[in-house]
Design a protein around this motif. Structure first.
Motif, PDB file in Angstrom:
ATOM      1  N   ASP A   1      23.043 -18.361 -37.654  1.00  0.00           N
ATOM      2  CA  ASP A   1      22.431 -17.189 -37.031  1.00  0.00           C
ATOM      3  C   ASP A   1      20.910 -17.340 -37.068  1.00  0.00           C
ATOM      4  O   ASP A   1      20.379 -17.929 -38.009  1.00  0.00           O
TER       5      ASP A   1
ATOM      6  N   VAL B   1      32.388 -24.589 -43.808  1.00  0.00           N
ATOM      7  CA  VAL B   1      33.126 -23.350 -43.602  1.00  0.00           C
ATOM      8  C   VAL B   1      33.176 -23.045 -42.093  1.00  0.00           C
ATOM      9  O   VAL B   1      32.192 -23.216 -41.379  1.00  0.00           O
ATOM     10  N   GLY B   2      34.332 -22.637 -41.636  1.00  0.00           N
ATOM     11  CA  GLY B   2      34.511 -22.383 -40.200  1.00  0.00           C
ATOM     12  C   GLY B   2      34.920 -23.619 -39.420  1.00  0.00           C
ATOM     13  O   GLY B   2      35.273 -23.527 -38.258  1.00  0.00           O
TER      14      GLY B   2
ATOM     15  N   PHE C   1      18.767 -15.370 -37.958  1.00  0.00           N
ATOM     16  CA  PHE C   1      18.197 -14.798 -39.175  1.00  0.00           C
ATOM     17  C   PHE C   1      19.015 -15.202 -40.395  1.00  0.00           C
ATOM     18  O   PHE C   1      19.192 -14.415 -41.322  1.00  0.00           O
TER      19      PHE C   1
ATOM     20  N   LEU D   1      28.763 -22.093 -36.777  1.00  0.00           N
ATOM     21  CA  LEU D   1      28.890 -22.945 -37.938  1.00  0.00           C
ATOM     22  C   LEU D   1      29.215 -24.397 -37.671  1.00  0.00           C
ATOM     23  O   LEU D   1      28.863 -25.263 -38.448  1.00  0.00           O
ATOM     24  N   CYS D   2      29.912 -24.699 -36.622  1.00  0.00           N
ATOM     25  CA  CYS D   2      30.412 -26.077 -36.546  1.00  0.00           C
ATOM     26  C   CYS D   2      30.167 -26.840 -35.261  1.00  0.00           C
ATOM     27  O   CYS D   2      29.460 -27.826 -35.261  1.00  0.00           O
TER      28      CYS D   2
ATOM     29  N   MET E   1      25.677 -17.077 -44.666  1.00  0.00           N
ATOM     30  CA  MET E   1      25.448 -15.826 -45.399  1.00  0.00           C
ATOM     31  C   MET E   1      26.596 -14.823 -45.239  1.00  0.00           C
ATOM     32  O   MET E   1      26.763 -13.956 -46.077  1.00  0.00           O
ATOM     33  N   ASN E   2      27.339 -14.875 -44.164  1.00  0.00           N
ATOM     34  CA  ASN E   2      28.520 -14.002 -44.097  1.00  0.00           C
ATOM     35  C   ASN E   2      29.831 -14.792 -44.116  1.00  0.00           C
ATOM     36  O   ASN E   2      30.824 -14.317 -44.646  1.00  0.00           O
ATOM     37  N   ALA E   3      29.810 -16.028 -43.581  1.00  0.00           N
ATOM     38  CA  ALA E   3      31.050 -16.793 -43.518  1.00  0.00           C
ATOM     39  C   ALA E   3      31.524 -17.231 -44.903  1.00  0.00           C
ATOM     40  O   ALA E   3      32.685 -17.617 -45.075  1.00  0.00           O
TER      41      ALA E   3
ATOM     42  N   ALA F   1      19.907 -18.552 -43.116  1.00  0.00           N
ATOM     43  CA  ALA F   1      19.231 -19.130 -44.273  1.00  0.00           C
ATOM     44  C   ALA F   1      17.786 -19.513 -43.937  1.00  0.00           C
ATOM     45  O   ALA F   1      16.883 -19.330 -44.744  1.00  0.00           O
TER      46      ALA F   1
ATOM     47  N   HIS G   1      23.159 -13.313 -31.904  1.00  0.00           N
ATOM     48  CA  HIS G   1      23.651 -13.532 -33.258  1.00  0.00           C
ATOM     49  C   HIS G   1      24.907 -14.394 -33.285  1.00  0.00           C
ATOM     50  O   HIS G   1      25.600 -14.549 -32.282  1.00  0.00           O
ATOM     51  N   ASN G   2      25.167 -14.898 -34.474  1.00  0.00           N
ATOM     52  CA  ASN G   2      26.390 -15.668 -34.691  1.00  0.00           C
ATOM     53  C   ASN G   2      26.685 -15.688 -36.184  1.00  0.00           C
ATOM     54  O   ASN G   2      25.913 -15.144 -36.979  1.00  0.00           O
ATOM     55  N   ALA G   3      27.791 -16.300 -36.534  1.00  0.00           N
ATOM     56  CA  ALA G   3      28.123 -16.440 -37.948  1.00  0.00           C
ATOM     57  C   ALA G   3      27.131 -17.378 -38.624  1.00  0.00           C
ATOM     58  O   ALA G   3      26.574 -18.273 -37.993  1.00  0.00           O
ATOM     59  N   SER G   4      26.880 -17.151 -39.906  1.00  0.00           N
ATOM     60  CA  SER G   4      26.082 -18.081 -40.708  1.00  0.00           C
ATOM     61  C   SER G   4      26.729 -18.153 -42.081  1.00  0.00           C
ATOM     62  O   SER G   4      27.636 -17.373 -42.387  1.00  0.00           O
TER      63      SER G   4
END
Lengths: 320, 320
Positions: B86, B224-225, B88, B9-10, B116-118, B90, B111-114
């Protein structure tokens, strides 16, 4: 500082650099029990971090006395809680964060991938997912079916549904529970065929035509993000009942019920997963060592054709 | 091997250890342009990795010739494409993955946070989110409003809606476009007040009562994050119109429209975000340096009370 750190999906290398820094700076590091049991081994993490980990089960994280123990001195030193996936994933950790804030302890959340976004690996667009549902193990007398209404709501809007399959960890037998013996049953994970048969059982009871063995497409995702063990299979629901559960690999598994707003690119991307399910179907009941490459190939072709046929005829996706 | 690696995210420390290993092993590393512009600086990443990065814009990633350039020799050596969030998330990367597979190139997704889940950082349960929508910049003549129907579908089911706000990167003015000059406008990011006023503009045109300035609750999440720059504000839609856009901090921002299935724990967790929005409202139009702590405090209290009042009276959440 109190850190909640998402470990991501599979093993010790899925933590972020920021997460690892927080672990290293912490005087106490807790590992949520689900995590250690499901994905990574505690001792493997310990040797990787060079640090002892304290197991925290859900009761501990969620109870006031337990969380106070975890949070002890976190206003003066760093304390970390490691959780599988993302801290705000399928299980949330808002309780302990609220508790920390009420105690005046600064908190930071370190995000990571979770099934809620990594399910995009199925090739289905995250935009087109509706609400997520959980499916619990049915017993003879207890078959909660509220998921059915939610899948229906999603289906009515043409949306995909992520179905999270039940996990039983730290279960006690009735006898051990009655006698107060802290002896726990081995962990149990719902398999994809079990999940599909429970879904179809509720369909046959409710009869609202939400799920159809031949006309509803699904994608099963196993250990998504696992470097060598990820397994994604796609096809009509009935196909999932025809394969050996071991075909889906070790836990965790999830299932996506495909919605009618299916796009041709999603169909195209899913073809390789449909081939895998087709191959698994062709192997069912056979000695896999003795199966010819020709049988496997024809299984793959049939899998792909079933997937495309339902996409075209039931989901009305225009394919070449 | 062709890797697509989510950067999270950041900043540069949000990559996973697995992702960093792949970067280090790669002979070429591409950085998707959105990423570099939005979140992390290219040179900062380069010095962190000790590696030169090649900028890949969306056209390059999505076109056949562009992606073939990226994929060149990836059957013989490691090539990585870095993307924000991530792979996959947005924006998806199924095109280039399909292309790689058709060329017989092995692929791996890290994978990582996006968002869509964060977005769970808002305290709203991911289970209760419906489909995600995107909101684009309106012009005098172009005000696409299909998001409205989708928010309505979610709202009818009591579900939250994640609204992704438009980003304009590599835009050309009409004149530069007409003259074929590759001169680009500075990037633009939709602010939360802009988003809210566009939402309410469509509500006033459509009049179906999906969104109400005083009765619809929302949560804005900014960066976010982000360790020091995360900004989460909550309250009725009208409150977001009363604050200076700079209160939301630097981009990216998203907005969640809260659904009626709101739970009292979600309300409780959101109180601190409601206090922040209340404080921001109390500062609007004032010289923030000169504002007394008392004014801020009463702003926070009013923000919390507005949030709870609407939750109780409109969303029928039982609160003490």
């Amino acid at each position: 500082m109190f850190y909640i750190i998402g470990l991501g999906l599979c093993d010790e290398k899925d933590i972020t650099l920021r997460g690892l820094e927080a672990v290293k700076s912490s005087s106490r590091v807790y590992l949520e029990a689900y995590t250690s049991i499901l994905m990574v081994q505690k001792d493997r993490l310990e040797s990787f971090y060079g640090k002892e980990l304290i197991i925290a089960d859900r009761d501990m994280v969620e109870s006031e006395s337990g969380s106070d123990g975890i949070l002890k001195d976190a206003d003066k030193e760093d304390v970390s809680l490691l959780v599988v996936g993302d801290p705000f994933g399928a299980t949330t950790h808002t309780d302990i964060l609220l508790r920390a804030r009420n105690l005046g302890i600064p908190t930071r959340v370190i995000h990571n991938a979770s099934i809620m976004n990594a399910v995009g690996a199925s090739g289905l667009q995250l935009y087109n997912f509706g609400q997520t549902v959980s499916l619990v193990f049915f017993t003879e007398t207890w078959k909660p079916d509220s998921f059915y209404d939610r899948i229906k709501e999603n289906a009515d809007g043409g949306l995909h549904t992520l179905v999270l399959l039940d996990i039983k960890v730290k279960e006690q037998s009735e006898e051990n529970l009655a006698r107060g013996r802290k002896i726990y049953e081995p962990p149990r994970y719902m398999t994809v065929p079990q999940a599909v048969s429970q879904l179809l059982e509720i369909e046959s009871l409710r009869g609202e035509g939400v799920l159809d063995p031949e006309k509803t497409l699904a994608v099963a995702v196993g250990r998504v993000g696992g470097f060598d063990s990820e397994r994604i299979l796609a096809g009509p629901l009935s196909s999932f009942l025809r394969v050996n559960p071991s075909e889906f690999g070790p836990p965790l598994h999830s299932l996506v019920i495909v919605g009618k707003r299916l796009h041709h690119l999603e169909v195209e991307y899913g073809e390789m997963f449909a081939e895998k399910l087709g191959e698994a179907v062709s192997l069912a009941g056979l000695d896999t060592e003795a199966v010819s490459e020709e049988t496997r190939q024809s299984g793959r072709r049939e899998g792909r054709e079933r997937w495309r046929k339902v996409a075209r005829e039931v989901y009305s996706v225009a394919l070449d």
